[in-house]
Design a protein around this motif. Sequence first.
Motif, PDB file in Angstrom:
ATOM      1  N   LYS A 141       0.832  -1.196   0.000  1.00  0.00           N
ATOM      2  CA  LYS A 141       0.000   0.000   0.000  1.00  0.00           C
ATOM      3  C   LYS A 141       0.870   1.251   0.000  1.00  0.00           C
ATOM      4  O   LYS A 141       1.884   1.311   0.680  1.00  0.00           O
ATOM      5  N   GLN A 142       0.420   2.234  -0.736  1.00  0.00           N
ATOM      6  CA  GLN A 142       1.124   3.519  -0.721  1.00  0.00           C
ATOM      7  C   GLN A 142       1.005   4.137   0.664  1.00  0.00           C
ATOM      8  O   GLN A 142      -0.028   4.091   1.306  1.00  0.00           O
ATOM      9  N   GLY A 143       2.069   4.711   1.122  1.00  0.00           N
ATOM     10  CA  GLY A 143       2.093   5.305   2.452  1.00  0.00           C
ATOM     11  C   GLY A 143       2.644   4.379   3.517  1.00  0.00           C
ATOM     12  O   GLY A 143       2.927   4.821   4.632  1.00  0.00           O
ATOM     13  N   THR A 144       2.759   3.077   3.193  1.00  0.00           N
ATOM     14  CA  THR A 144       3.312   2.137   4.172  1.00  0.00           C
ATOM     15  C   THR A 144       4.736   1.722   3.834  1.00  0.00           C
ATOM     16  O   THR A 144       5.407   1.092   4.652  1.00  0.00           O
ATOM     17  N   THR A 145       5.199   2.061   2.634  1.00  0.00           N
ATOM     18  CA  THR A 145       6.544   1.650   2.225  1.00  0.00           C
ATOM     19  C   THR A 145       7.595   2.612   2.777  1.00  0.00           C
ATOM     20  O   THR A 145       7.334   3.794   3.005  1.00  0.00           O
ATOM     21  N   ALA A 146       8.792   2.058   3.007  1.00  0.00           N
ATOM     22  CA  ALA A 146       9.916   2.888   3.446  1.00  0.00           C
ATOM     23  C   ALA A 146      10.346   3.791   2.304  1.00  0.00           C
ATOM     24  O   ALA A 146      10.410   3.369   1.148  1.00  0.00           O
ATOM     25  N   LYS A 147      10.598   5.056   2.614  1.00  0.00           N
ATOM     26  CA  LYS A 147      10.949   6.037   1.583  1.00  0.00           C
ATOM     27  C   LYS A 147      12.435   5.947   1.228  1.00  0.00           C
ATOM     28  O   LYS A 147      13.286   5.837   2.102  1.00  0.00           O
ATOM     29  N   VAL A 148      12.701   6.013  -0.049  1.00  0.00           N
ATOM     30  CA  VAL A 148      14.088   6.028  -0.525  1.00  0.00           C
ATOM     31  C   VAL A 148      14.731   7.361  -0.163  1.00  0.00           C
ATOM     32  O   VAL A 148      14.088   8.414  -0.243  1.00  0.00           O
ATOM     33  N   GLY A 149      15.982   7.319   0.242  1.00  0.00           N
ATOM     34  CA  GLY A 149      16.710   8.539   0.569  1.00  0.00           C
ATOM     35  C   GLY A 149      16.525   8.995   2.004  1.00  0.00           C
ATOM     36  O   GLY A 149      16.869  10.129   2.337  1.00  0.00           O
ATOM     37  N   GLN A 150      15.983   8.124   2.857  1.00  0.00           N
ATOM     38  CA  GLN A 150      15.735   8.496   4.247  1.00  0.00           C
ATOM     39  C   GLN A 150      16.624   7.754   5.244  1.00  0.00           C
ATOM     40  O   GLN A 150      16.423   7.863   6.446  1.00  0.00           O
ATOM     41  N   MET A 151      17.589   7.007   4.767  1.00  0.00           N
ATOM     42  CA  MET A 151      18.497   6.319   5.683  1.00  0.00           C
ATOM     43  C   MET A 151      19.322   7.324   6.481  1.00  0.00           C
ATOM     44  O   MET A 151      19.694   8.381   5.963  1.00  0.00           O
ATOM     45  N   THR A 152      19.606   6.985   7.714  1.00  0.00           N
ATOM     46  CA  THR A 152      20.434   7.839   8.562  1.00  0.00           C
ATOM     47  C   THR A 152      21.898   7.514   8.326  1.00  0.00           C
ATOM     48  O   THR A 152      22.304   6.349   8.376  1.00  0.00           O
ATOM     49  N   ALA A 153      22.683   8.528   8.057  1.00  0.00           N
ATOM     50  CA  ALA A 153      24.116   8.331   7.817  1.00  0.00           C
ATOM     51  C   ALA A 153      24.860   8.168   9.140  1.00  0.00           C
ATOM     52  O   ALA A 153      24.390   8.588  10.201  1.00  0.00           O
ATOM     53  N   ALA A 154      26.026   7.552   9.081  1.00  0.00           N
ATOM     54  CA  ALA A 154      26.840   7.322  10.276  1.00  0.00           C
ATOM     55  C   ALA A 154      27.661   8.563  10.604  1.00  0.00           C
ATOM     56  O   ALA A 154      28.249   9.181   9.711  1.00  0.00           O
ATOM     57  N   LYS A 155      27.701   8.907  11.878  1.00  0.00           N
ATOM     58  CA  LYS A 155      28.582   9.982  12.335  1.00  0.00           C
ATOM     59  C   LYS A 155      30.002   9.457  12.541  1.00  0.00           C
ATOM     60  O   LYS A 155      30.976  10.137  12.271  1.00  0.00           O
ATOM     61  N   TYR A 156      30.086   8.218  13.017  1.00  0.00           N
ATOM     62  CA  TYR A 156      31.390   7.602  13.269  1.00  0.00           C
ATOM     63  C   TYR A 156      31.491   6.278  12.521  1.00  0.00           C
ATOM     64  O   TYR A 156      30.486   5.618  12.241  1.00  0.00           O
ATOM     65  N   THR A 157      32.711   5.892  12.216  1.00  0.00           N
ATOM     66  CA  THR A 157      32.972   4.585  11.621  1.00  0.00           C
ATOM     67  C   THR A 157      34.071   3.891  12.409  1.00  0.00           C
ATOM     68  O   THR A 157      35.025   4.533  12.862  1.00  0.00           O
ATOM     69  N   MET A 158      33.927   2.576  12.587  1.00  0.00           N
ATOM     70  CA  MET A 158      34.914   1.779  13.319  1.00  0.00           C
ATOM     71  C   MET A 158      35.791   1.004  12.349  1.00  0.00           C
ATOM     72  O   MET A 158      35.293   0.386  11.411  1.00  0.00           O
ATOM     73  N   GLU A 159      37.092   1.015  12.601  1.00  0.00           N
ATOM     74  CA  GLU A 159      38.029   0.237  11.803  1.00  0.00           C
ATOM     75  C   GLU A 159      38.944  -0.525  12.749  1.00  0.00           C
ATOM     76  O   GLU A 159      39.485   0.049  13.697  1.00  0.00           O
ATOM     77  N   GLY A 160      39.109  -1.825  12.489  1.00  0.00           N
ATOM     78  CA  GLY A 160      39.931  -2.659  13.359  1.00  0.00           C
ATOM     79  C   GLY A 160      41.035  -3.367  12.606  1.00  0.00           C
ATOM     80  O   GLY A 160      41.012  -3.473  11.377  1.00  0.00           O
ATOM     81  N   GLU A 161      42.006  -3.856  13.385  1.00  0.00           N
ATOM     82  CA  GLU A 161      43.139  -4.584  12.794  1.00  0.00           C
ATOM     83  C   GLU A 161      43.671  -5.582  13.810  1.00  0.00           C
ATOM     84  O   GLU A 161      43.856  -5.249  14.983  1.00  0.00           O
ATOM     85  N   LEU A 162      43.884  -6.810  13.371  1.00  0.00           N
ATOM     86  CA  LEU A 162      44.435  -7.855  14.235  1.00  0.00           C
ATOM     87  C   LEU A 162      45.755  -8.333  13.646  1.00  0.00           C
ATOM     88  O   LEU A 162      45.822  -8.757  12.504  1.00  0.00           O
ATOM     89  N   THR A 163      46.819  -8.245  14.446  1.00  0.00           N
ATOM     90  CA  THR A 163      48.147  -8.679  14.008  1.00  0.00           C
ATOM     91  C   THR A 163      48.683  -9.721  14.992  1.00  0.00           C
ATOM     92  O   THR A 163      48.165  -9.875  16.101  1.00  0.00           O
ATOM     93  N   SER A 164      49.724 -10.421  14.583  1.00  0.00           N
ATOM     94  CA  SER A 164      50.332 -11.409  15.478  1.00  0.00           C
ATOM     95  C   SER A 164      51.818 -11.542  15.179  1.00  0.00           C
ATOM     96  O   SER A 164      52.272 -11.280  14.062  1.00  0.00           O
ATOM     97  N   ILE A 165      52.566 -11.945  16.200  1.00  0.00           N
ATOM     98  CA  ILE A 165      53.984 -12.281  16.070  1.00  0.00           C
ATOM     99  C   ILE A 165      54.162 -13.664  16.687  1.00  0.00           C
ATOM    100  O   ILE A 165      53.799 -13.889  17.841  1.00  0.00           O
ATOM    101  N   VAL A 166      54.707 -14.601  15.905  1.00  0.00           N
ATOM    102  CA  VAL A 166      54.876 -15.975  16.361  1.00  0.00           C
ATOM    103  C   VAL A 166      56.362 -16.297  16.447  1.00  0.00           C
ATOM    104  O   VAL A 166      57.105 -16.117  15.482  1.00  0.00           O
ATOM    105  N   LYS A 167      56.792 -16.789  17.613  1.00  0.00           N
ATOM    106  CA  LYS A 167      58.165 -17.234  17.822  1.00  0.00           C
ATOM    107  C   LYS A 167      58.122 -18.686  18.295  1.00  0.00           C
ATOM    108  O   LYS A 167      57.320 -19.031  19.172  1.00  0.00           O
ATOM    109  N   GLN A 168      58.993 -19.518  17.717  1.00  0.00           N
ATOM    110  CA  GLN A 168      58.930 -20.934  18.045  1.00  0.00           C
ATOM    111  C   GLN A 168      60.318 -21.542  18.102  1.00  0.00           C
ATOM    112  O   GLN A 168      61.183 -21.267  17.266  1.00  0.00           O
ATOM    113  N   SER A 169      60.554 -22.372  19.140  1.00  0.00           N
ATOM    114  CA  SER A 169      61.785 -23.139  19.268  1.00  0.00           C
ATOM    115  C   SER A 169      61.424 -24.617  19.287  1.00  0.00           C
ATOM    116  O   SER A 169      60.282 -24.996  19.034  1.00  0.00           O
TER     117      SER A 169
END
Length: 205
Positions: A141-169
């Motif tokens: 039905k018209q009036g019940t659908t989500a409107k295009v162009g109404q998404m809320t933009a992000a104020k912040y963005t998260m970025e992650g990184e996982l590193t490792s160092i392996v030593k073996q004897s």
Amino acid sequence: MQRNTTLQRSALVLAFAASTLALSACQNLSSPTVRFDRQVNYGDAKAVELVTNEFGSTDLQMIAEKMTGGLLETGIFQGRPTVTISTVKNKTSEYIDTTNVMNSIQTALVKSGKVRFVRSINEMQQGVDELQRQNQSGLYKQGTTAKVGQMTAAKYTMEGELTSIVKQSNTTKDVYYKFTLKLFDVQEGTVEWQDEKEIRKTSKR
């Protein structure tokens, strides 16, 4: 004549019994058989996992708790700002589902009620598909659908990184992990928050 009738009845009874046994046998063959080759016990999901010194559930939980606690202590989430998750790079030699780490962090932050998350890049196509389905399929039905162009933009963005160092004897293996998480202001491009979690795991033969 009576004897023939009796014989006929006996034959019918035997035929019915045979068909019943055959049907029962077929049902038994088709029914799933459950075998217990080994005993399985439920454990504590929060218990320390020490099976190997590879990245495991305890490491994931420690990282999520450290990052979540640090973010909430800063007070940066005043007014419930919007956040999206960008990339989480796995720079270790192991296969690690870094999305699982970020899911744990996101879950804890959502539960805090202090931040709102918007769709990430990986989730955006699903949102676009749903908008198109509602607005272009002609099913709603018209009036019940989500409107295009109404998404809320992000104020912040998260970025992650996982590193490792392996030593073996010959007798010892030492693995050092470091997880780094950054919170960027999308508009200004500035790092508004950053923290690290270090983990060292050593095993001996």
